[in-house]
Design an enzyme around this catalytic site. Structure first.
Site, PDB file in Angstrom:
ATOM      1  N   CYS A 136       0.826  -1.205   0.000  1.00 63.85           N
ATOM      2  CA  CYS A 136       0.000   0.000   0.000  1.00 63.85           C
ATOM      3  C   CYS A 136       0.863   1.260   0.000  1.00 63.85           C
ATOM      4  O   CYS A 136       1.350   1.683   1.050  1.00 63.85           O
ATOM      5  CB  CYS A 136      -0.908  -0.032   1.227  1.00 63.85           C
ATOM      6  SG  CYS A 136      -1.864   1.471   1.423  1.00 63.85           S
ATOM      7  N   CYS A 139      -0.370   4.127   2.161  1.00 63.72           N
ATOM      8  CA  CYS A 139      -0.150   3.964   3.605  1.00 63.72           C
ATOM      9  C   CYS A 139       1.319   4.211   3.950  1.00 63.72           C
ATOM     10  O   CYS A 139       1.622   4.831   4.972  1.00 63.72           O
ATOM     11  CB  CYS A 139      -0.488   2.545   4.066  1.00 63.72           C
ATOM     12  SG  CYS A 139      -2.000   1.886   3.394  1.00 63.72           S
ATOM     13  N   ASP A 140       2.222   3.686   3.143  1.00 69.73           N
ATOM     14  CA  ASP A 140       3.639   3.623   3.544  1.00 69.73           C
ATOM     15  C   ASP A 140       4.574   4.470   2.692  1.00 69.73           C
ATOM     16  O   ASP A 140       5.773   4.542   2.986  1.00 69.73           O
ATOM     17  CB  ASP A 140       4.113   2.152   3.502  1.00 69.73           C
ATOM     18  CG  ASP A 140       3.292   1.279   4.436  1.00 69.73           C
ATOM     19  OD1 ASP A 140       2.898   1.782   5.499  1.00 69.73           O
ATOM     20  OD2 ASP A 140       3.030   0.117   4.095  1.00 69.73           O
TER      21      ASP A 140
END
Ligand code: NAP
Length: 345
Positions: A136, A139-140
């Protein structure tokens, strides 16, 4: 603890589950939505959604699902943070054993559990997932400011990840196992025209280096001029090349697998990849019914082809309408069976 029997439980709180919840709640079915492992589903992992009808400027994925949840709650849908661990679908009402230790009895079930990111199968991925390896980018991605990163895959997911990562990373290299992208024209063009995104064609990821303590420190790639190099490596093909690259982040974007583990032991028919197979009705029209009466499916879990937010919302509404009609018919049948047989004088 088993609670009062409900009319409808909706498993999953992504776009499909939320859309089903809005329709079912408006039909007074008092639905319970089991939020699943990723409340809000895959859209919470995405940035801007540009192709959902009604948002000419685009809309954030998180915002879209939050608004959907508010809409469902406004009509009375209830939400519970749990997944289904076991589904007993042979007896009625259905009994669902939940991850929070509770059980729910329900007359009808909408399965909208979506699909989760697939893993490549590279050596070291179990150890490094979350430590430089991710599925992701939204997200990261921000952890990789100034890093060199790889994105694995050639579809829209991989292009989206690469475009997002290009905002933070020093360099982004898309690693694709063939020399032709699967992505849509528009996404492929954006990625190919981006000056910070490079492509490694006919290449696959073999292994990852590093540890949870030091993070991801490198990757081993394998390539072959005709593509699908891993296969050729195991065949001992002399043209296969293996190379170590110095990277600090790797993102998987190779598609998704349906979340149907809890249905494997039931009579709900699944295809060979595990997607729910919806039934066609007697006139040959597609429905959201599954092979078990009273169980319906919506969204990516029954759609390996389109997998769009807007199609998931559409099938979510269809599943709620199908469930409502089925519950009405079942109630009418029960009433007829209970009423005394009329006799003529
Ligand atoms: P996808 O279209 O199935 O693409 C998966 C890609 O990963 C393919 O290029 C495939 O290679 C590669 N791949 C699969 N298994 C692999 C493995 N083991 N090792 C290396 N590479 C592997 O999946 P997706 O990109 O997640 O897209 C799914 C659906 O969602 C599509 O309909 C897409 O349009 C939609 N989507 C849309 C957007 C958007 O519009 N913003 C964003 C994301 C997804 P091959 O090409 O060789 O098979």
């Amino acid at each position: 603890m088993t609670r009062e029997t409900r009319d409808l439980v909706i498993a999953g709180s992504g776009v499909a589950g939320l859309s089903a919840a809005v329709y079912a709640a408006r039909a007074d079915l008092d639905p319970l939505v089991l939020e699943g492992d990723e409340p809000g589903g895959q859209l919470t992992l995405t940035t801007d959604v540009e192709n959902y009808l009604g948002f000419p400027e685009g809309v954030g994925g998180m915002e879209l699902v939050q608004r959907g949840r508010e809409q469902a709650e406004r009509f009375g849908a209830a939400f519970e943070r749990a997944t289904i661990e076991d589904a007993a679908l042979d007896d009625r009402p259905f009994e669902l054993s939940l991850s929070n230790g509770e059980s729910v009895l329900t007359r009808a079930l909408v399965v909208a559990t979506g699909a989760s990111a697939r893993w490549v199968g590279a050596e070291g991925e179990d150890e490094l997932m979350g430590y430089g390896l991710s599925t992701c980018a939204t997200c990261d991605g921000a952890f990789h400011r100034g890093d060199d990163v790889l994105v694995i895959g050639g579809g829209d997911s991989a292009m989206e990840e690469a475009l997002f990562l290009a905002k933070f990373a020093e360099s982004v290299t898309v690693v694709h196992r063939r020399d032709e992208l699967r992505a849509s024209e528009i996404m492929a063009r954006r990625a190919r025209e981006h000056e910070d995104i490079a492509f490694r064609w006919n290449t696959e990821l073999l292994a990852l280096d590093g540890s949870p303590e030091e993070g991801l420190t490198g990757a081993t790639l394998v390539s072959h001029p005709d593509g699908l190099p891993k296969e050729k490596l195991s065949d001992g093909d002399a043209e296969v090349e293996v190379e170590e690259v110095d990277v600090q982040g790797v993102f998987y974007g190779i598609g998704h697998a349906p979340n149907t583990g809890f249905l494997r032991e039931t009579s709900v028919e699944l295809d060979e990849s595990g997607y729910v197979l919806p039934r066609t009705d007697d006139d040959g029209r597609q429905t959201t019914e599954t092979s078990v009466e009273g169980v319906f499916a919506a969204g990516d879990v029954m759609d390996s082809r389109y997998q769009q937010a807007v199609t998931a919302a559409g099938t979510g509404s269809m599943a709620a309408l199908d469930a409502e009609a089925w519950l009405d018919e079942a109630a009418a049948r029960a009433e007829t069976a209970e009423s005394p047989v009329e006799t003529t004088a």
